[in-house]
Design a protein around this motif. Structure first.
Motif, short mmCIF file in Angstrom:
data_model
loop_
_atom_site.label_atom_id
_atom_site.label_comp_id
_atom_site.label_asym_id
_atom_site.label_seq_id
_atom_site.Cartn_x
_atom_site.Cartn_y
_atom_site.Cartn_z
N ILE A 198 82.56 69.90 72.77
CA ILE A 198 82.06 68.53 72.83
C ILE A 198 82.00 68.01 71.40
O ILE A 198 81.46 68.67 70.50
N PHE A 199 82.56 66.82 71.17
CA PHE A 199 82.54 66.19 69.85
C PHE A 199 81.73 64.90 69.96
O PHE A 199 82.02 64.04 70.80
N SER A 200 80.75 64.76 69.09
CA SER A 200 79.89 63.58 69.16
C SER A 200 79.75 62.94 67.78
O SER A 200 79.63 63.65 66.77
N GLU A 201 79.78 61.62 67.75
CA GLU A 201 79.58 60.87 66.50
C GLU A 201 78.18 60.26 66.51
O GLU A 201 77.76 59.69 67.52
N PHE A 202 77.50 60.36 65.39
CA PHE A 202 76.17 59.78 65.29
C PHE A 202 76.28 58.31 64.87
O PHE A 202 76.60 57.99 63.73
N THR A 203 76.04 57.42 65.82
CA THR A 203 76.12 55.99 65.54
C THR A 203 74.88 55.23 66.00
O THR A 203 74.72 54.06 65.65
N ARG A 259 79.40 65.97 61.12
CA ARG A 259 80.23 66.44 62.25
C ARG A 259 79.35 67.21 63.22
O ARG A 259 78.65 68.15 62.83
N ILE A 260 79.37 66.82 64.48
CA ILE A 260 78.54 67.44 65.51
C ILE A 260 79.45 67.98 66.59
O ILE A 260 80.17 67.23 67.26
#
Length: 393
Positions: free
Chosen positions: A181-186, A144-145
């Motif tokens: 800010i919510f970011s997904e590592f893909t 979770r970032i």
């Protein structure tokens, strides 16, 4: 200064280091800290797994203190932020351990991948870019970032960096002028960092200097206007002990070494990336003089003053201090840094030594210097900038 931080029935005493120099209107946390903490605490209530937390750019240690019981890793490029964390952890007798990493330490030093990454959006986009690139090597798709910042700092450029280096990114609604800010590592692509940036300029005597600049170094893309104005007016002798105060990439200290190859130079900055860049630049341009140089991370000159023996004048051996003072700390505009720089320089200079300052005319540094030193002279000026010299009597 407001020091009482209360949230969700928890209470802390938090200061901005150095507390004695702060304006009474300032405090060691902001609404972005509060919004980030509230969100994480709400979501952690339903998560029984042990969290491995990594924190970036915690201005004065508020996040480090709040999450100390999770034994977080804590990354900062700021000596002042690091000292603030020390003060606040100690003052609040906190459980757990906060493991500090400077911004020049590799994230591979972390034993295991974090499950939660918390980021305060920094002033410098280049620093954020470097940190997101570094994160690619340790985060996983289920990490979770979450980042937080004032609304004005959560720009399209910031969101574009998250999208480019991590993956799909979205924001929260604004609350108290801050948002998350919510970011997904893909991403499958591991980017090569564009930093340090490298460029050349000439010293006063025509010596070509190659300047390497880490991501968070002031004016990392070109010679800043203050240094450009200062360098032609620098006078340095081989017998001088010089301080480049707020050194950045060290260009003023390098100019001193070009002018006087036998002088001693101490490079001082509160940015660990700046100190690292200055050292690399001496190694590149003047490797034979490296032994004559010192590199010190410090709040103004306090780390050097701590080594001065009381009442022993000959320990105050510095003859010249060159300085281009900043007028902000984190996101707050303030003159206390310049005032402390000038005061520290006077305390550290030997009798007859000189403080040489470049700054915008409107900052009225001559008033402060006259109060401290009893007199000040204008060495050079143009429509916007002025170079001032004050002698210790």
């Amino acid at each position: 200064m407001n020091t009482a931080f209360s949230l969700a029935d928890r209470h802390f005493t938090l200061v901005r280091y150095p507390a004695k120099h702060q304006h009474k209107s300032l405090q060691a946390w902001d609404s972005a800290d509060e919004l980030l903490i509230e969100h994480v605490e709400t979501t952690l209530e339903n998560d029984n797994n042990e969290q491995k937390i990594l924190i970036f750019n915690d201005d004065f240690g508020a996040l480090g203190c709040w999450f100390s019981h999770h034994n977080p890793h804590w990354v900062s490029d700021s000596y002042i932020s690091t000292r603030s964390l020390h003060e606040n952890v100690s003052a609040n007798n906190l459980e757990g351990k906060v493991t500090e990493l400077t911004s020049v330490a590799p994230l591979s030093d972390i034993d295991d991948s974090p499950t939660l990454v918390l980021i305060k959006v920094p002033r410098a986009l280049a620093l954020l870019e470097q940190q997101l690139i570094d994160l690619q090597s340790i985060v996983k798709p289920n990490t979770r970032i979450i980042a937080a910042g004032k609304v004005k700092s959560v720009t399209k450029s910031v969101l574009g960096l998250f999208e480019n280096y991590l993956g799909p990114t979205k924001t929260s609604l604004a609350k108290k002028k801050s948002r998350l800010i919510f970011s997904e590592f893909t991403t499958q692509k591991h980017h090569v960092s564009p930093y340090p940036t490298v460029w050349t300029c000439n010293a006063k005597n025509g010596t070509s200097l190659t300047l390497s600049n880490n991501a968070n170094v002031f004016s990392r893309q070109s010679l800043d206007i203050g240094a450009r104005i200062m360098m032609p007016h620098m006078q340095v002798e081989n017998t001088d002990k010089v301080i480049d105060l707020g050194c950045g990439n060290g260009v003023l200290g390098l100019n001193a070494l070009a002018l006087a190859p036998e002088c001693e130079v101490t490079f001082v900055d509160e940015s660990f990336m700046a100190i690292d860049s200055a050292k690399k630049n001496v190694e590149t341009n003047f490797p034979e003089q490296l032994a004559q140089c010192s590199f010190v991370a410090s709040n103004c000159l306090e780390s050097l003053l701590d080594k001065v023996t009381p009442y022993t004048e000959n320990t105050r051996s510095y003859s010249k201090v060159f300085c281009n003072p900043p007028f902000h700390q984190q996101n707050a505009i303030t003159d206390h840094i310049a005032w402390q720089m000038f005061s520290d320089a006077k305390a550290l200079l030997r009798t007859g030594g000189h403080l040489v300052v470049v700054g915008n005319r409107h900052l009225d540094y001559h008033i402060k210097l006259k109060r401290l030193f009893g007199g000040v002279k204008v060495l050079a000026s143009d429509k916007k900038f002025v170079i001032l010299v004050a002698a210790k009597r």
